[in-house]
Design a protein around this motif. Sequence first.
Motif, PDB file in Angstrom:
ATOM      1  N   ASP A  97       0.999  -1.006   0.229  1.00  0.00           N
ATOM      2  CA  ASP A  97      -0.315  -0.005   0.154  1.00  0.00           C
ATOM      3  C   ASP A  97       1.134   1.227   0.110  1.00  0.00           C
ATOM      4  OD1 ASP A  97      -2.823   1.136  -0.416  1.00  0.00           O
ATOM      5  OD2 ASP A  97      -2.156   1.892   1.970  1.00  0.00           O
ATOM      6  N   ARG A 131     -13.938  -0.238  -2.477  1.00  0.00           N
ATOM      7  CA  ARG A 131     -13.062  -0.527  -1.421  1.00  0.00           C
ATOM      8  C   ARG A 131     -14.024  -1.082   0.317  1.00  0.00           C
ATOM      9  NH1 ARG A 131      -8.844   4.221   0.143  1.00  0.00           N
ATOM     10  NH2 ARG A 131      -7.788   4.271  -1.942  1.00  0.00           N
ATOM     11  N   GLN A 133     -13.930  -1.791   3.650  1.00  0.00           N
ATOM     12  CA  GLN A 133     -12.999  -2.237   4.716  1.00  0.00           C
ATOM     13  C   GLN A 133     -12.647  -3.370   5.475  1.00  0.00           C
ATOM     14  OE1 GLN A 133     -12.801   1.191   8.662  1.00  0.00           O
ATOM     15  NE2 GLN A 133     -14.407   1.041   7.250  1.00  0.00           N
ATOM     16  N   ASN A 139      -5.235  -6.938   5.165  1.00  0.00           N
ATOM     17  CA  ASN A 139      -4.978  -6.076   4.040  1.00  0.00           C
ATOM     18  C   ASN A 139      -4.195  -5.088   4.523  1.00  0.00           C
ATOM     19  OD1 ASN A 139      -6.480  -6.915   1.168  1.00  0.00           O
ATOM     20  ND2 ASN A 139      -7.710  -7.253   3.215  1.00  0.00           N
ATOM     21  N   PHE A 143      -7.677  -2.529   3.856  1.00  0.00           N
ATOM     22  CA  PHE A 143      -9.463  -2.471   2.445  1.00  0.00           C
ATOM     23  C   PHE A 143      -8.896  -3.433   1.673  1.00  0.00           C
ATOM     24  CE2 PHE A 143      -7.035   1.396   1.384  1.00  0.00           C
ATOM     25  CZ  PHE A 143      -6.502   0.973  -0.297  1.00  0.00           C
ATOM     26  N   GLN A 144      -9.768  -3.842   1.168  1.00  0.00           N
ATOM     27  CA  GLN A 144      -9.912  -4.580   0.249  1.00  0.00           C
ATOM     28  C   GLN A 144     -10.560  -4.448  -1.119  1.00  0.00           C
ATOM     29  OE1 GLN A 144     -12.848  -8.563   0.197  1.00  0.00           O
ATOM     30  NE2 GLN A 144     -11.310  -9.894  -0.670  1.00  0.00           N
ATOM     31  N   ARG A 145     -10.141  -4.242  -2.565  1.00  0.00           N
ATOM     32  CA  ARG A 145     -10.904  -4.042  -3.522  1.00  0.00           C
ATOM     33  C   ARG A 145     -11.245  -5.406  -4.361  1.00  0.00           C
ATOM     34  NH1 ARG A 145      -4.867  -2.123  -3.940  1.00  0.00           N
ATOM     35  NH2 ARG A 145      -5.202   0.178  -3.313  1.00  0.00           N
ATOM     36  N   GLU A 170     -12.776  -9.369  -7.202  1.00  0.00           N
ATOM     37  CA  GLU A 170     -11.812  -9.191  -5.346  1.00  0.00           C
ATOM     38  C   GLU A 170     -10.617  -9.563  -5.555  1.00  0.00           C
ATOM     39  OE1 GLU A 170     -14.257  -9.122  -3.090  1.00  0.00           O
ATOM     40  OE2 GLU A 170     -13.845 -11.482  -2.151  1.00  0.00           O
ATOM     41  N   GLU A 436     -13.381   3.160  -5.093  1.00  0.00           N
ATOM     42  CA  GLU A 436     -11.647   3.506  -4.660  1.00  0.00           C
ATOM     43  C   GLU A 436     -11.747   4.469  -5.852  1.00  0.00           C
ATOM     44  OE1 GLU A 436      -8.600   3.800  -5.165  1.00  0.00           O
ATOM     45  OE2 GLU A 436      -9.039   1.792  -4.101  1.00  0.00           O
TER      46      GLU A 436
END
Length: 634
Positions: A97, A131, A133, A139, A143-145, A170, A436
């Motif tokens: 990130d 995104r 959370q 992650n 957050f996970q896309r 995802e 996102e």
Amino acid sequence: MAKDNTKEAPKIERNWEELGLMMGLEIHQQLNTQHKLFCPCSTELIDEDFDDAIIRNLRPTQSELGQIDRAALQESLRDMTFKYESYNQHTCLVETDDEPPHALNREALDICITIASLLNMKIVDEFHTMRKQVIDGSNTGGFQRTGLAAINGYLDTPYGRVAIESLGLEEDAARRVDSDGEYTEFRLDRLGIPLAEITTNPSMDHPEQIKEVAYMIGQVLRSTNVKRGIGTIRQDVNISITKGARVEIKGVQDLDLMPEIVEREVQRQLALIEIKEELERRNASVDETIYDLDEVFENTSSKILSSAKCVKGIILRGFDGLIGKEVQPGRRFGTELSSYAKKMGVMGLFHADELPAYGILQEEVDAMREFLKVNPEDAIIIVAHDPDIATAALSEAIRRAEMAFDGVVEETRKALEDGNTEYMRPLPTANRMYLETDIPLFQITKDMIEPIANNLPELPDEKKARIIKEYKLSEDLANQIVRRLLGDIFENILTQVKVDSTTVASVLVADLRDLKREGIDISIFTETKLVEIFKLLESGKISKDALKDLMIATSKNPQKPAEEVANDENLTLLSEDAVIEIIHEIALNNKEMIVERKMGAMGPLMGMSMKKLKGKADGSLVNKIVKDIIQKHM
């Protein structure tokens, strides 16, 4: 050794319709792409030592409406610190990130379009990355896309049509590898692998149905370009009953265990409903005060209590006898309270229903009850730990005890190997989703969809029908080949050797299964090794009856060529003259039986001959020789 007289609990036959059982599935499948969803890194997992590590603390953030997701908030109360292992050659700044995500992986989106088409779904016009959370440490950014790829599909099953609500694309999460008290450690090799998420509607109403639907969706997925092996597919089950609440059970790996998990979750919800009703009858309540019990246990002989920095407790008024009530096999209502408390760092808690025990004496229990001035119908929960952790753990126990007045609460739970489940966190809400902004929307056009939809892979039922017709297999063998995902290796072997297709199928579905049950590592029997073995059969160097013995011997010498193993084990075929000589000797020793029984002696003589030959002659040849010998004596 004493005889075990323990009896298994009788299976309860439930009226699922009367209970209002409703179930849905969420299936997560890794896609077999060349690189990750938003960066160029490989999607292969790494077992070597890591090159570097970063340390992070995560916190919840507000949604676009200024609200915080309850699951994220609860995770934040644990105040955890995370260490992430990274690899110079296999991970990049996107995973840590520290760099914006790259463009969406088009290959992953194409696989999702294939899956959507096979599940009769409507593919969306635009893929919007959101995104989601997640601050449990899985992650690096908290957050996970994720994005929605298709909606409103269906799957026809033996139980009727099941609606497929959505198909998402995802990022997979990081792998949790260790927890040493100071850090919870994750490995970044899995983070970002493309993951398809399939969600059904909650219309399934029988435990066996959800197992079958999970299997069928898995078969659809495996007909596309997805990853194979342990951990590449994960199933979550959503369960509720009429008086209960929706509970998400995560990490169901064994499909055969699904019906048992459903049964035990229904049992748990029914028990919690009974506890709620009993608490209401008793006019019970939860005392929110946390009491210091150091004075009571100042001279205790309990090692657990004496080694702790403090002992604290709470009072649950009117809860006496209910803390020990079984909610699942081997798990009590006290286990539910303990699961919440453990999230704050304690190993567990004690309750008055199970004391005296753990070195705590009856007089100490009596002294504690007198000290707290509780009534006989009240229950006491105690925790021994550092003051801050003990207080946080008992605060969670208080919170969970107060939830008992609601009966069943919405939760995310973890599937255990025995079919029980354990609390993980509250059920997440829509507040955890937000846009996102680093990734533009991706338009999905007809020009993208049509070439894929017009060239779809073969579905399991289609493959089974074709295998039966093309290879003349029985329906049972063909069904097992397809259900066990052995179709590709079966057909590949038959393109390389000319042997009986039923023999190949039997080795794959029966012999390999038997060897595994005997504790033999069958992973050595790759397609290449099996072809090597079948070539000996094709060339007439071994018989069909020697195949299993050769495989057992090969498992002990996997690096040695199969022909050498066959020679070493004396499994190569005898000449026809040698076979005739051996069978003639057996016939001479059993002449009276042959004269008396005539063709009735066929079975016994075949058995004796095959035992003597030990697979060194083909069964059809042995049959012919035995038959000729008997006819000469008639």
